[in-house]
Design a protein around this motif. Structure first.
Motif, PDB file in Angstrom:
ATOM      1  N   TYR A  97      -1.597   5.972  -3.591  1.00 23.52           N
ATOM      2  CA  TYR A  97      -2.689   6.306  -2.669  1.00 23.52           C
ATOM      3  C   TYR A  97      -4.007   5.734  -3.171  1.00 23.52           C
ATOM      4  O   TYR A  97      -4.770   5.131  -2.405  1.00 23.52           O
ATOM      5  N   LEU A  98      -4.277   5.897  -4.455  1.00 20.29           N
ATOM      6  CA  LEU A  98      -5.521   5.398  -5.039  1.00 20.29           C
ATOM      7  C   LEU A  98      -5.594   3.880  -4.937  1.00 20.29           C
ATOM      8  O   LEU A  98      -6.656   3.310  -4.625  1.00 20.29           O
ATOM      9  N   THR A  99      -4.471   3.214  -5.186  1.00 28.55           N
ATOM     10  CA  THR A  99      -4.446   1.749  -5.132  1.00 28.55           C
ATOM     11  C   THR A  99      -4.715   1.249  -3.723  1.00 28.55           C
ATOM     12  O   THR A  99      -5.574   0.374  -3.508  1.00 28.55           O
ATOM     13  N   PHE A 131      -6.042   2.863  -1.165  1.00 31.70           N
ATOM     14  CA  PHE A 131      -7.385   3.262  -0.729  1.00 31.70           C
ATOM     15  C   PHE A 131      -8.444   2.348  -1.344  1.00 31.70           C
ATOM     16  O   PHE A 131      -9.402   1.942  -0.671  1.00 31.70           O
ATOM     17  N   SER A 132      -8.268   1.990  -2.623  1.00 34.11           N
ATOM     18  CA  SER A 132      -9.232   1.106  -3.293  1.00 34.11           C
ATOM     19  C   SER A 132      -9.254  -0.272  -2.648  1.00 34.11           C
ATOM     20  O   SER A 132     -10.330  -0.875  -2.471  1.00 34.11           O
ATOM     21  N   ILE A 133      -8.070  -0.782  -2.283  1.00 38.39           N
ATOM     22  CA  ILE A 133      -8.007  -2.090  -1.625  1.00 38.39           C
ATOM     23  C   ILE A 133      -8.718  -2.049  -0.272  1.00 38.39           C
ATOM     24  O   ILE A 133      -9.459  -2.972   0.088  1.00 38.39           O
ATOM     25  N   VAL A 155     -11.167  -0.074   0.587  1.00 41.20           N
ATOM     26  CA  VAL A 155     -12.607  -0.002   0.328  1.00 41.20           C
ATOM     27  C   VAL A 155     -13.151  -1.385  -0.007  1.00 41.20           C
ATOM     28  O   VAL A 155     -14.215  -1.798   0.497  1.00 41.20           O
ATOM     29  N   LEU A 156     -12.427  -2.133  -0.850  1.00 37.91           N
ATOM     30  CA  LEU A 156     -12.863  -3.486  -1.207  1.00 37.91           C
ATOM     31  C   LEU A 156     -12.918  -4.397   0.022  1.00 37.91           C
ATOM     32  O   LEU A 156     -13.833  -5.219   0.159  1.00 37.91           O
TER      33      LEU A 156
END
Length: 322
Positions: A20-22, A24-26, A28-29
């Motif tokens: 999920y963090l990975t 979500f981070s992508i 956002v980027l």
């Protein structure tokens, strides 16, 4: 027992949280740096459309056609007596071995998975083929790596020796000692698996299957090219940035390595190291075409990592001796 179940649940939650963090981070980027994301995706799309699609798709169709029509026997008859003395494989594994070396990943893995599903090769054969022959294609190694990026076309044989010897050593050391089944498992007897199709029905089935495969490959190439573009946009030193990019997707990583200020030997060693590893994009492509077979992708990834390290060290050693 409850303690073990709790540990499994905790590990599952951690994996899910990390994913999920990975993702979500992508996302956002992509929102924060849309131009970088678009350029990276465009580079991946161009690579897929201009190189992988026209080269790989015909091979995917024809390879699947040979398997569906049961026409791989000539490879077994003519190459089996030779290859079984050189490599620890059965005669029926000669076809995916040759195809993997000549055409590269993920075609080698796809052909291996198809023959394994049909019960024609054993688990031991399949794992050896994934580790040894599911590499970047010979054409890619000679024309792109040796000629275009390293600019040493006369040393193409050096590139091939490093890549294939590191693949063989890592596979023999880390895959063969495992207790994989040495005899093929019996394929499930269904009308679809036992009947040999005539030419046109087989060809008609191969075309959409091959398009589905090449589309998945394109998706991974585009995604990891975009991630590589984010890495290149960071204010990192040139060498770590190029290495990280290569660990994600080898084509863009090799280009970045060439533009660093490293010594020539280091550039060559890093280039062959990331090429041997194949990048996370290559690992995901291999996983995609082997889904449902039960073949260990975790162990395959470990062997590819060991091959990358071995190729890097071997290159430095050989260059110091020349």
């Amino acid at each position: 027992m409850n303690h073990r179940q709790n540990n499994k649940k905790a590990a599952a939650y951690l994996r899910r949280g990390f994913l999920y963090l990975t993702v979500f981070s992508i996302l956002v980027l992509m929102f924060l740096f849309p131009k970088t994301a678009a350029n990276g995706a465009k580079n991946g799309l161009v690579l897929w459309a201009q190189t992988l699609l026209p080269i790989l798709l015909p091979f995917l169709i024809l390879s699947s056609l040979l398997i569906k029509l049961r026409l791989t026997r000539p490879f077994t008859v003519f190459l089996g007596p030779v290859f079984t003395r050189i490599f620890p494989i059965s005669a029926k594994a000669c076809y995916p071995l040759v195809l993997g070396l000549l055409c590269g990943m993920p075609l080698g893995a796809k052909t291996t998975a198809e023959l394994y599903r049909l019960g024609q090769i054993s688990e031991r054969d399949a794992m050896f083929l994934l580790g040894f022959s599911n590499q970047a294609s010979m054409m890619f190694l000679v024309s792109y790596v040796a000629t275009k990026e390293l600019n040493v076309p006369h040393c193409a044989i050096f590139v091939l020796i490093v890549l294939y010897s590191s693949a063989l050593v890592s596979t023999v050391l880390f895959i063969l000692p495992k207790h994989y089944r040495a005899t093929p498992q019996k394929a499930q007897e269904t009308a679809e698996s036992t009947a040999v199709l005539s030419f046109f029905p087989a060809l008609d089935a191969c075309i959409p299957e091959s398009f589905a495969t090449i589309t998945r490959v394109g998706g991974y190439v585009i995604l990891f090219s975009m991630l590589s573009s984010f890495v290149c946009a960071l204010a990192l030193p040139a060498a770590p940035s190029a290495l990280t990019s290569g660990l994600l997707e080898i084509t863009s990583g090799i280009q970045q390595i060439r533009m660093t200020g490293l010594a020539s030997a280091q550039k060559t060693a890093l280039t062959l190291g990331v090429t041997a590893f194949g990048g996370l994009s290559g690992l995901m492509q291999t996983k995609s075409v082997t889904l449902g077979t039960g073949l260990s992708m975790r162990y395959y990834a470990f062997v590819k990592l060991m091959q990358g390290i071995l190729a890097y060290v071997l290159t430095l050693v050989l260059l110091s001796l020349l």
